[in-house]
Structure formats: structure tokens, C-alpha cells
Design an enzyme around this catalytic site. Structure first.
Site, PDB file in Angstrom:
ATOM      1  CG  HIS A   1      43.158  47.925  40.702  1.00  0.00           C
ATOM      2  ND1 HIS A   1      43.207  46.549  40.632  1.00  0.00           N
ATOM      3  CD2 HIS A   1      42.329  48.324  39.712  1.00  0.00           C
ATOM      4  CE1 HIS A   1      42.453  46.136  39.635  1.00  0.00           C
ATOM      5  NE2 HIS A   1      41.915  47.201  39.050  1.00  0.00           N
TER       6      HIS A   1
ATOM      7  CB  THR B   1      43.663  44.967  51.814  1.00  0.00           C
ATOM      8  OG1 THR B   1      44.447  44.662  50.662  1.00  0.00           O
ATOM      9  CG2 THR B   1      44.484  44.750  53.064  1.00  0.00           C
TER      10      THR B   1
ATOM     11  CG  ASP C   1      40.740  42.351  40.510  1.00  0.00           C
ATOM     12  OD1 ASP C   1      40.743  43.150  39.563  1.00  0.00           O
ATOM     13  OD2 ASP C   1      41.246  42.595  41.620  1.00  0.00           O
TER      14      ASP C   1
ATOM     15  CG  ASN D   1      39.170  47.101  42.311  1.00  0.00           C
ATOM     16  OD1 ASN D   1      38.143  47.469  41.739  1.00  0.00           O
ATOM     17  ND2 ASN D   1      40.075  46.350  41.718  1.00  0.00           N
ATOM     18  CB  VAL D   2      36.900  47.582  48.882  1.00  0.00           C
ATOM     19  CG1 VAL D   2      37.173  47.389  50.378  1.00  0.00           C
ATOM     20  CG2 VAL D   2      36.574  49.038  48.585  1.00  0.00           C
TER      21      VAL D   2
ATOM     22  CD  GLU E   1      47.177  47.062  36.587  1.00  0.00           C
ATOM     23  OE1 GLU E   1      48.190  47.418  37.211  1.00  0.00           O
ATOM     24  OE2 GLU E   1      46.421  46.155  36.970  1.00  0.00           O
TER      25      GLU E   1
END
Length: 280
Positions: free
Chosen positions: A207, A232, A80, A229-230, A132
Site C-alpha cells: 500500500h 493517489t 479496500d 496498490n495505486v 493488514e
């Protein structure tokens, strides 16, 4: 089985979004895979360059591959937010099944040039690529993008970028923020709808998902996000639990008893997220 994310998108078409879960240490890995198996769901395990360096590229890749080949579900390993093209090529050569080149802070023509180089190298080796366009605010691996510097993705830029580079997935900025867990993001759904209609088969990626409410996450999955996305929330959960278990330890306490509850905690988070991302 071990797959790239383009293959996972095809497998999961019409079923919602696939969870992409950040691995922060090798201890997490078996619990992450077990969560996907319990939910009978494909999974993307992703790392930062810092995590890969910490664990060691070869150990990391071989560990994921061993678990994936024995698993009842399909799993991708994704690098990533990487700005280093040579590191991405090394990841591809050693066995990552998917990579992300992040040139979002660059002028779009330079972003396209660099991303295209990664795509050509990766596709020749059966590896998928995420790019991105637009800058997502917040903190990611210690790199901070101030909210004022964050930009919504322009649909015309996204379409141009996707056509020029041939990426399989595209991270877009629609109002989320990396590392946000104390407040809720405000999603621009009109922009999401326009991006989806223009980009067609290119997989849209969300994100900064931690700061998004459950209702918004579900709606993003329903309205076309293919990868969410996971990161944190997994790190936060792990730290909170080890902060509870480690102070009670003595030198004779087995580390298994200290880390086991943390692994159980992230397994629960992943199960809850996969359930949220599924629409069928």
C-alpha cells in the site's frame, strides 16, 4: 473473466506483481479495463467504501462484471481498507470477488478475531480476503495516520496473523505512506525478504505505492510483492486534466470531450504501472 485475487495470484505467479487500481468514479472504468487488455495483464479494480457508496454497490458490481466477462484478461473487484464487517458481508453477498478487512489499528487479537470472521464468511462464497498487520502512515479516504503512529510490520505478528486468520493476502508496512506523492518512500528490504520467507503463499501487498520510486517498485515486484496498490496517482492525474479541460467549456460542450482526456490520462498511468510491475 471475473476472478478473485487468490486466483489472479496463481495466474500471475513468477510474473511480478498485479496492479490494484483505485476506481474513483464510474467514468474511469472502461479506460482502466482497456489499459489491462492492451498490456494483456490481469487487473484488480479496487474501491473504497466511500466510492462504492457514491456509485452504488449494485451498479458498480454489475458494471465491473459486465466488462470483466467480455474482457480478454481476468479482473477482480476488491473492497479496500474497510473496517465495517457488516458492509463487507454485504459487498460479498452482492458480488465483490475480494475484500479487505482493515483492523490494523486494533490490538492484534481483536484484529485476528474480526478478520477471521470475514475470512470464514468470504471463503464459503468463493471470495478472497486481504488483511493488514502494522499501520501504514498517511491519508486514506480522509483518515490520517501520523508517521509517528505508523509501525513496521513485525514478521512474527504477520506469521501468527496469517496462520490464525487464513487470509489470502496481507498488507504489510515496510516504509510506504498513503497519499504520498511529493516525496519518496524508503523501503525496508530486509523486512520484505523476511516477511516473504515466513509467509510463503500468502500474497504480500504494498500500500502507499505512489510515493515509491520506479526502481523501488520494480524491486518490490522482483522480491515478492504480489499486489501493488495505486490510488493517489490516478486521482491526481484525473483532477489535473479536468482542471485543464473544464475551464475551456461552454454550456454546449459535450462532457465526453471534457472527461475523455482524463480517461486517456489514467489509462496511460495504468499501462506504465503494469509495465513496471511485470518482471517476466
Amino acid at each position: 473473466m471475473y476472478k478473485n485475487i487468490k486466483e489472479l495470484f496463481v495466474e500471475n505467479e513468477g510474473k511480478g506483481a498485479i496492479g490494484a487500481f483505485n476506481l474513483h468514479c464510474l467514468e474511469m472504468l472502461p479506460a482502466m479495463v482497456k489499459a489491462a487488455e492492451e498490456m494483456n495483464s490481469p487487473m484488480i479494480i479496487q474501491t473504497s467504501a466511500g466510492t462504492a457508496e457514491y456509485i452504488g454497490l449494485e451498479l458498480l458490481i454489475k458494471s465491473v462484471k459486465v466488462l470483466a466477462e467480455k474482457s480478454t484478461v481476468n479482473i477482480a473487484l476488491h473492497m479496500d481498507h474497510c473496517k465495517d464487517i457488516e458492509l463487507l458481508k454485504k459487498c460479498i453477498d452482492l458480488g465483490y470477488s475480494s475484500v479487505m478487512y482493515d483492523g490494523s489499528a486494533l490490538p492484534i487479537e481483536e484484529n485476528i478475531k474480526n478478520t477471521k470472521e470475514v475470512v470464514e464468511y468470504a471463503h464459503q462464497r468463493g471470495v478472497s480476503v486481504e488483511g493488514e498487520v502494522g499501520t501504514i502512515g498517511g491519508a486514506e479516504e480522509g483518515v490520517v495516520v501520523e508517521k509517528d503512529a505508523a509501525m513496521y510490520t513485525k514478521p512474527e505478528d504477520a506469521l501468527y496473523f496469517a496462520k490464525e486468520t487464513g487470509v489470502d493476502a496481507l498488507a504489510v508496512s515496510i516504509g510506504t505512506t498513503h497519499g504520498q506523492y511529493k516525496s519518496k518512500a524508503k523501503i525496508n528490504y530486509e523486512l520484505l525478504t523476511e516477511l516473504k520467507s515466513k509467509l510463503g503463499t500468502v500474497g504480500l501487498v504494498l500500500h502507499g505505492g505512489t510515493g515509491v520510486s520506479d526502481a523501488d517498485v520494480r524491486r518490490c515486484a522482483e522480491e515478492g510483492m504480489k499486489k501493488i496498490n495505486v490510488g493517489t496517482e490516478l486521482n491526481k492525474t484525473y483532477i489535473e486534466i479536468v482542471n485543464q479541460t473544464f475551464p475551456k467549456a461552454t454550456p454546449l460542450t459535450s462532457l465526453r470531450k471534457l472527461l475523455g482526456p482524463a480517461n486517456d490520462g489514467i489509462k496511460k498511468v495504468i499501462i506504465d504501472k503494469i509495465r513496471l510491475f511485470k518482471i517476466n
